[in-house]
Design an enzyme around this catalytic site. Structure first.
Site, short mmCIF file in Angstrom:
data_model
loop_
_atom_site.label_atom_id
_atom_site.label_comp_id
_atom_site.label_asym_id
_atom_site.label_seq_id
_atom_site.Cartn_x
_atom_site.Cartn_y
_atom_site.Cartn_z
N GLN A 102 13.23 30.49 17.54
CA GLN A 102 14.61 30.82 17.18
C GLN A 102 14.75 30.17 15.77
OE1 GLN A 102 18.00 31.13 20.45
NE2 GLN A 102 16.55 29.32 20.91
N ASP A 105 12.47 27.15 10.52
CA ASP A 105 11.47 26.24 9.97
C ASP A 105 10.13 26.60 10.23
OD1 ASP A 105 12.40 24.16 12.54
OD2 ASP A 105 10.22 24.75 12.38
N HIS A 120 14.62 34.82 14.51
CA HIS A 120 15.84 34.77 13.72
C HIS A 120 15.12 34.74 12.05
CE1 HIS A 120 18.29 32.79 16.98
NE2 HIS A 120 18.13 34.22 17.10
N1 APR Z 1 14.16 17.22 22.60
C1 APR Z 1 14.42 18.36 23.29
N2 APR Z 1 15.49 19.12 23.19
C2 APR Z 1 16.41 18.51 22.26
C3 APR Z 1 16.30 17.32 21.46
C4 APR Z 1 15.09 16.72 21.62
N3 APR Z 1 14.73 15.58 20.78
N4 APR Z 1 17.32 17.15 20.70
C5 APR Z 1 18.25 18.21 21.18
N5 APR Z 1 17.73 19.13 21.87
C6 APR Z 1 18.34 20.26 22.81
C7 APR Z 1 19.70 19.98 23.00
O1 APR Z 1 20.21 19.45 24.07
C8 APR Z 1 20.16 21.58 22.92
O2 APR Z 1 20.23 22.00 24.15
O3 APR Z 1 18.26 21.23 21.93
C9 APR Z 1 19.28 22.33 22.04
C10 APR Z 1 19.69 22.81 20.74
O4 APR Z 1 20.68 23.68 20.94
P1 APR Z 1 21.47 24.41 19.70
O5 APR Z 1 21.62 23.19 18.66
O6 APR Z 1 22.39 25.32 20.04
O7 APR Z 1 20.07 25.29 19.02
P2 APR Z 1 19.48 26.48 19.51
O8 APR Z 1 19.51 26.63 21.10
O9 APR Z 1 18.21 26.73 18.88
O10 APR Z 1 20.52 27.56 18.80
C11 APR Z 1 20.19 28.98 18.91
O11 APR Z 1 22.04 29.50 17.32
O12 APR Z 1 23.26 29.08 15.64
C12 APR Z 1 22.19 29.94 16.00
O13 APR Z 1 20.49 30.63 14.70
C13 APR Z 1 20.92 29.79 15.33
O14 APR Z 1 18.83 29.89 16.21
C14 APR Z 1 19.88 29.27 16.26
C15 APR Z 1 20.65 29.64 17.58
#
Ligand code: APR
Length: 249
Positions: A102, A105, A120
């Site tokens: 998703q 980068d 994405h």
């Molecule tokens: N190691 C593993 N997991 C981690 C770490 C880490 N160091 N730091 C954070 N996380 C986890 C968090 O606990 C969370 O569950 O990564 C997850 C990040 O969640 P989001 O911030 O919601 O990101 P993501 O799930 O990729 O979002 C999906 O939403 O806004 C849109 O397009 C955007 O691609 C993105 C999509």
């Protein structure tokens, strides 16, 4: 946390689908979206990342995108051990490893992954909304930017998927989910569809597949996974890949 024999016994040569989210790049210095210090705690997604907003206020959306793309290019954003581990898995696993991210980068590629489906979209690409051409370019985009292919002015946008738009590679991803022997979700909150629904596709259409969530903490969909492993991606992902490669039946 259910850490049974989550990786053991997977048939050598089986098909693996890996889904990653912002959490896998967090330890490389890229903010996630929904953590307490995440991107959406600083800017309002409706203001900068929706197709509706781009039609109403291109400058704001392009300025935000220029800023994020520049941040990704900074020298201190490098792949971490989790990215490298998935690159190793793609190289050494004697079967298909479909890597779906998703993230926009390019850290999976920098970590040695060769085939990455950026559902994405990804940084480094721009698309013309007039002629549809997608080109490699890291140049900042402005409302006066001109398409080199069709000459349209103000129709160039980053080739990333905004809210309200259809993600990319959905046919290939769905086909891979329907034939996988292992589905691994890494570093995603499981809150944004269609990615958050991939686990449901596997459970419904490939019930024999193993399903594993690797994350810092339980995601919204954690109870749907057969196995879960929690911790920082740079620790749990390399260990998981090592176990998978050394114990495949
Ligand atoms: N190691 C593993 N997991 C981690 C770490 C880490 N160091 N730091 C954070 N996380 C986890 C968090 O606990 C969370 O569950 O990564 C997850 C990040 O969640 P989001 O911030 O919601 O990101 P993501 O799930 O990729 O979002 C999906 O939403 O806004 C849109 O397009 C955007 O691609 C993105 C999509």
């Amino acid at each position: 946390m259910r850490t049974g024999d989550e990786a053991n016994g997977l048939r050598r040569g089986g098909t693996i689908v890996v889904l990653t989210g912002a959490g896998i790049s967090k330890e490389s210095g890229i903010d996630t979206f929904r953590d307490a210090d995440g991107l959406w705690s600083k800017v309002n997604v409706e203001d900068v990342a929706t197709i509706e907003r781009w039609h109403r206020d291109k400058k704001t959306v392009l300025d935000f995108s220029n800023e994020r793309r520049a941040a990704f290019r900074s020298a201190n954003i490098v792949p971490n051990a989790a990215h490298h581990a998935l690159g190793r898995l793609q190289r050494e696993w004697p079967g298909e490893v479909a890597l779906v991210t998703q993230n926009i980068d390019l850290l999976h590629e920098a970590g040695g992954a060769s085939r990455v489906m950026h559902m994405h979209g990804r940084g480094g690409l721009v698309r013309c909304m007039a002629c549809g051409t997608v080109r490699e370019s890291d140049a900042d985009l402005f409302t006066h930017s001109r398409c080199a292919d069709c000459g349209a002015i103000g129709e160039l946008r980053p080739h990333i998927v905004w809210f309200g738009e259809m993600p990319l590679y959905m046919d290939e991803i769905t086909a891979a989910l329907e034939r996988c022997d292992l589905f691994v979700s890494i570093g995603t909150s499981g809150t944004v569809y269609p990615a958050a629904g991939f686990i449901q596709i596997v459970r419904r259409r490939r019930p024999s597949a193993r399903t594993i969530e690797l994350n810092l903490e339980p995601s919204d969909g954690h109870s749907l996974f057969g196995e879960t492993i929690y911790g920082p991606a740079t620790e749990i992902v390399p260990a998981f890949v090592e176990r998978l490669l050394s114990t495949a039946a």
